[in-house]
Structure formats: C-alpha cells, structure tokens
Design an enzyme around this catalytic site. Structure first.
Site, mmCIF file in Angstrom:
data_model
loop_
_atom_site.group_PDB
_atom_site.id
_atom_site.type_symbol
_atom_site.label_atom_id
_atom_site.label_comp_id
_atom_site.label_asym_id
_atom_site.label_seq_id
_atom_site.Cartn_x
_atom_site.Cartn_y
_atom_site.Cartn_z
ATOM 1 C CE1 TYR A 77 24.648 18.374 14.087
ATOM 2 C CE2 TYR A 77 26.211 19.985 13.245
ATOM 3 C CZ TYR A 77 25.422 18.866 13.057
ATOM 4 O OH TYR A 77 25.423 18.231 11.849
ATOM 5 C CG ASN A 84 28.380 20.111 9.961
ATOM 6 O OD1 ASN A 84 27.799 21.118 10.360
ATOM 7 N ND2 ASN A 84 27.741 19.021 9.599
ATOM 8 C CE1 TYR A 135 -13.033 -12.813 2.164
ATOM 9 C CE2 TYR A 135 -14.026 -11.548 3.932
ATOM 10 C CZ TYR A 135 -14.132 -12.475 2.916
ATOM 11 O OH TYR A 135 -15.342 -13.051 2.667
ATOM 12 C CG ASP A 193 -11.061 -6.049 4.306
ATOM 13 O OD1 ASP A 193 -10.985 -7.290 4.325
ATOM 14 O OD2 ASP A 193 -12.118 -5.443 4.027
ATOM 15 C CB ALA A 209 28.154 23.203 28.307
ATOM 16 C CB ALA A 229 -11.386 -6.131 -5.729
ATOM 17 N N GLY A 230 -11.964 -4.465 -2.814
ATOM 18 C CA GLY A 230 -12.921 -3.540 -2.200
ATOM 19 C C GLY A 230 -12.370 -2.120 -2.123
ATOM 20 C CB ALA A 290 35.736 28.269 27.932
ATOM 21 N NE ARG A 340 -18.614 0.590 5.949
ATOM 22 C CZ ARG A 340 -18.776 -0.534 6.632
ATOM 23 N NH1 ARG A 340 -19.078 -0.496 7.916
ATOM 24 N NH2 ARG A 340 -18.596 -1.703 6.048
#
Ligand code: UD1
Ligand code: CA
Length: 458
Positions: free
Chosen positions: A366, A386, A103, A105, A380, A12-13, A423, A17
């Site tokens: 790709y 797509n 706890y 935490d 290459a 519940a804290g 190519a 900080r």
C-alpha cells in the site's frame, strides 16, 4: 436558412411498468438518465430551445438536470395524452419556428436520423419518423392511400382489422411548422378509445388543410421505447454494441464487442486492445498501443502509449505514463500518478502517490500520500503508514532507494536517495541517503531448545 428549431421532449409519463420510486426517464443507460440521451441528441441539432414536458415526480426530474440552465421546463399536470403534453409546451414556442417532438423514453435516437427528419419537414411540411416492425402490436399505424400518401395515424385500440395488419408504425417522433401546431392542437378532441388527446390526430388535420405530410425512416432499434426493465436492459446492450462498433471502426481492437461497457467517454490512440469485460467510466484516455486485460475497470484516467494493464485491475482517477505495466489485481486510486516505465504488480494499492520513472512496486503493497523518485524498488509487502487515526501524512522516497520487503514507513517520513531499508523494518524517522537503515531485532539461535511434545491422554 431554416427557421429556428424548438424541440419538445415528452417526459411526463410515470412508467408504471418499471415498478420504481424513480421516474422512468431517470433510469439509466450507459450510466446516464434516459432523458440525458435524448437531450444529447437534441443539442447536436443546434435548437433554439429544448422544452421538457414533465409531470410525474417532476421535481426529481428537474433536479437531475439543474446544472443545465438552457432547458425549458413545462409541467403537464394531468396526463391527458401526447397532444395535451405538446400543448403544455406551446406557450414557450415561437410562432415562426419549426417544432420537433421527441420522447424522453426513446433514448437511442440518433441526431443524424433527426436531421433527416427535419430535412423532410423543411419549413412548411409535417414529417413523421416511421419504421417497420415484424410485430406492430401496440403502436399507431401509418395509414396511406393508394398512391402511398399518408392519410392518418390510427392508434392500435382505434384500428380495424385491416389497419392492424399495417406494419409501418408511428415512432411518435415528428416535425412540423409551429404556426400549424397551434390551431391543430386547439382542435384536438378526446373522443377515442383511450379518452386522450392524441398528437397523432394532427396528421389527418394536415391532410385536410392540404399541408404536405412526408415521412423519414429509421431502424426499429433506434426508436425502441423503454417501458420496463427488460427493455431497459435490451436498450443498454444495443447502445453498448453501437459504441463497440464505433470504437472498432476507429481502430480499437475489442476481443469481444459484446463484452465491453462504456459508461462515459473513451478516447484512444492507435491500436489499443481491450480484452473482455472491460468497464469504462467517466472520461478515459488511452494512448497508442495500450493493452487492457480482462475484468478491468478504468474510471476517469489517462494511460500513456504502450502501457499495459493486466486482468482484474481497477484504475480510478489515475494518470499513467508511457510503457507502464500494471496488474494483475492492482488498484490505483485517485491521485495516483505514474511516470513512464513504472511497474505495479499484484495486490498493490496506491492513492495520492507520485511514482517516478522506472520505479517498481511489484507485490502486496500500500503506497498512499507518497512522493517517490525514479528507479525506486519497493519490496513485497511494503506499507506507507499514512494515517495516524486523525490525520494523513506524507512519505517521501528519493531516487534509487531500495525498500526491503515487509517494511512499514511511518509517515511523515523521508527516505533519502539511494538509501536501502533492511527487510522487515519499521521506519519511524528519516533514513539518510546512500546507506542502509534497518530496525529489527537481531536474529538469535537458542541452542538445546526442544519442541513441546503432545501430552499423553487417557
Ligand atoms: C404513442 C403514439 C403512437 C406511437 C407510440 C410510439 C399517440 C396518441 N400515440 O403511443 O402512435 O406508435 O407513441 O411509442 O401519440 N406522454 C406525456 N404526457 C401524456 C402522455 C404521454 O408526456 O399525457 C409522454 C410519455 O411519457 C411518453 C410519450 O409521451 O414518453 C408517449 O406516450 P405513450 O403513452 O407511451 O404513447 P403511446 O400510447 O404508446
Ligand atoms: Ca398512451
């Protein structure tokens, strides 16, 4: 047979900080909320129920766990202390059970430690988890009598000088029979320095009622609480080092255990080697003899035996066969499936692509929404076009096809088995098997052409 176990997690804290809009227990270690770590350790103990006491920003906390219907939520409206917090869970706790208080935490707590604590408690004792600290400032001190029996816990702000010198501290984690908890919580008073109902006051009550008080011990690291982002980062490193040690002991070579981050689950065969700064996210499975290069991210993926990934690669939602070689600088996106012996080189991106055995995509490509056969060579700079701006289309490439460098395959399109693409081609229609297809303007040479010359300026 022990009586059933009810676990109460105090959460519940507010965590002032942290200076955060997010409740403290939702801050993460290893990609999971602090509270999730505590729940994970709790589940390992096989409890009857796990009760979470929430308060500050409670709806956010509950929402983060709404996929876990076995948790029982209790709201603590005002934070009146740890005793009051446990009291809010009481209506859900069976009289004949054992209660373990954790706890939210304190995320690094381990199930084995909690088991030892429960053993110490048995069915009728109160057991405290304690540790020793070089600097116990801020913690409740364990006060023992001349014979070493626990007498009480005194909070820092209520302690005298001798008590402050005690280095054995209360971790806050304790176990006791539920039928004792009910009357003791009802008797708590808040006439102390903080005006809170201290859970720790039940220890003196146990002593007064002749209920044996025992202790179990753990290392300080395991019970470090998180109050600010410095402690959060420290706990993250501890948790990561723990994973690293576990992996090394199970046969994984880590070039530097301090430079690995596992934010999920890493499954592995024998002799996997991970270089520095590897990040594992989600569920990652490595076969035998897998080698992962430095600065690499592996997320929800499976890599077959003998596969190597070179540096600076990102593998996300992909399945790789055995003996593949990937990277450096490769990005395999979700839906990528590489059969055995595939090679993916630098600056290659793949997505929703099946790549057949022994195929190569070595440079600057790709490949998306593609179905590729075996032993295909992608030159290459090849791109599967797509996406037409509205829809995605598939590219199909048959076995043994050879795609010349700098080609665009405009999907939907099929390249037949054994086909060769010249190519620099832009392929917009299907290319037949076994023959050469190319689409480029013929090269010509212009005789007598002169380079322009720079004009004289005055
Ligand atoms: C508590 C213990 C102290 C111990 C220390 C270990 C008491 C009185 N003191 O001190 O002996 O050394 O933990 O860290 O128990 N919480 C609620 N509701 C509340 C108050 C707290 O849910 O009303 C939760 C917090 O969210 C936190 C835990 O309980 O998870 C502990 O609260 P915290 O205020 O940090 O306890 P300390 O005062 O530090
Ligand atoms: Ca407090």
């Amino acid at each position: 047979m022990n009586s059933p176990l009810e676990i109460v997690v105090l959460a519940a804290g507010q965590g002032k900080r942290m200076y955060s809009a997010r409740p403290k227990v939702l801050h993460e270690i290893a990609g999971r909320p602090l509270l999730a770590h505590v729940i994970h350790a709790s589940r390992a103990l096989g409890p009857q129920r796990i009760h979470i006491v929430y308060g500050h920003a409670g709806e956010q906390v509950r929402a983060a766990f709404d996929d876990q219907p076995d948790l029982v939520w209790h709201e603590q409206r005002a934070q009146l202390g740890t005793g009051d917090a446990v009291r809010s869970a009481l209506p859900g706790i069976q009289e004949g059970s054992r209660v373990l208080v954790l706890y939210g935490d304190v995320p690094l707590i381990e199930a084995a430690t909690l088991s030892a604590l429960l053993d110490a408690a048995g069915d009728e004792r109160l057991a405290l988890l304690t540790t020793r600290l070089d600097d116990p400032t801020g913690y409740g001190r364990i006060v023992r009598d001349a014979c070493g029996a626990v007498v009480s816990i005194v909070e820092e702000r209520d302690a005298n000088i001798e008590q402050r010198a005690i280095d054995e501290i209360n971790t806050g984690i304790l176990a006791l029979p539920a039928h004792r908890l009910h009357p003791w919580l009802a008797a708590l008073r808040n006439d102390n320095a903080q005006g809170e109902y201290y859970l720790t006051d039940i220890i003196a009550m146990a002593v007064a009622d002749d209920v044996p008080v025992t202790t179990a011990h753990c290392t300080a690291d395991e019970v470090c609480g998180i109050n600010d982002r410095v402690q959060l980062a420290e706990a993250e490193r501890r948790w990561q080092l723990r994973q690293a040690h576990r992996l090394m002991r199970a046969g994984v070579t880590l070039r530097d255990p301090a430079r690995l981050d596992v934010r999920g689950e890493l499954l592995h065969g024998r002799d996997a080697v991970l270089d520095i700064d590897v990040i594992i996210e989600g569920r990652v499975e490595l076969g035998d003899d897998v080698t992962i290069g430095p600065y690499t991210i592996l997320r929800n993926c499976r890599l077959g035996s003998g596969t190597t990934v070179a540096s600076h690669s990102v593998i996300d939602g992909a399945e790789l066969g055995c003996q593949c070689a990937v990277g450096p600088f490769a990005r395999l996106r979700p839906g990528t499936r590489l059969a055995d012996g595939v090679r993916i080189g630098n600056f290659v991106e793949t997505k929703a692509a099946n790549v057949g055995a022994g195929s190569k995509i070595n440079h600057l490509s790709y490949i998306g929404d593609a179905e590729m056969g075996a032993h295909v060579n992608i030159g290459a700079g090849t791109i599967t076009c797509n996406y037409d701006g509205a829809n995605k289309h598939r590219t199909v490439i048959g076995d043994d096809a050879f795609i010349g460098s700098d080609s665009q395959l405009v999907a939907p399109v099929t390249i037949g088995p054994g086909a060769t693409i010249g190519a620099g081609s832009t392929i917009t229609r299907d290319a037949p098997a076994e023959v050469l297809t190319l689409s480029r303007t013929k090269q010509r040479t212009v005789a007598g052409w002169l380079r322009p010359e720079k004009k004289e300026t005055r």
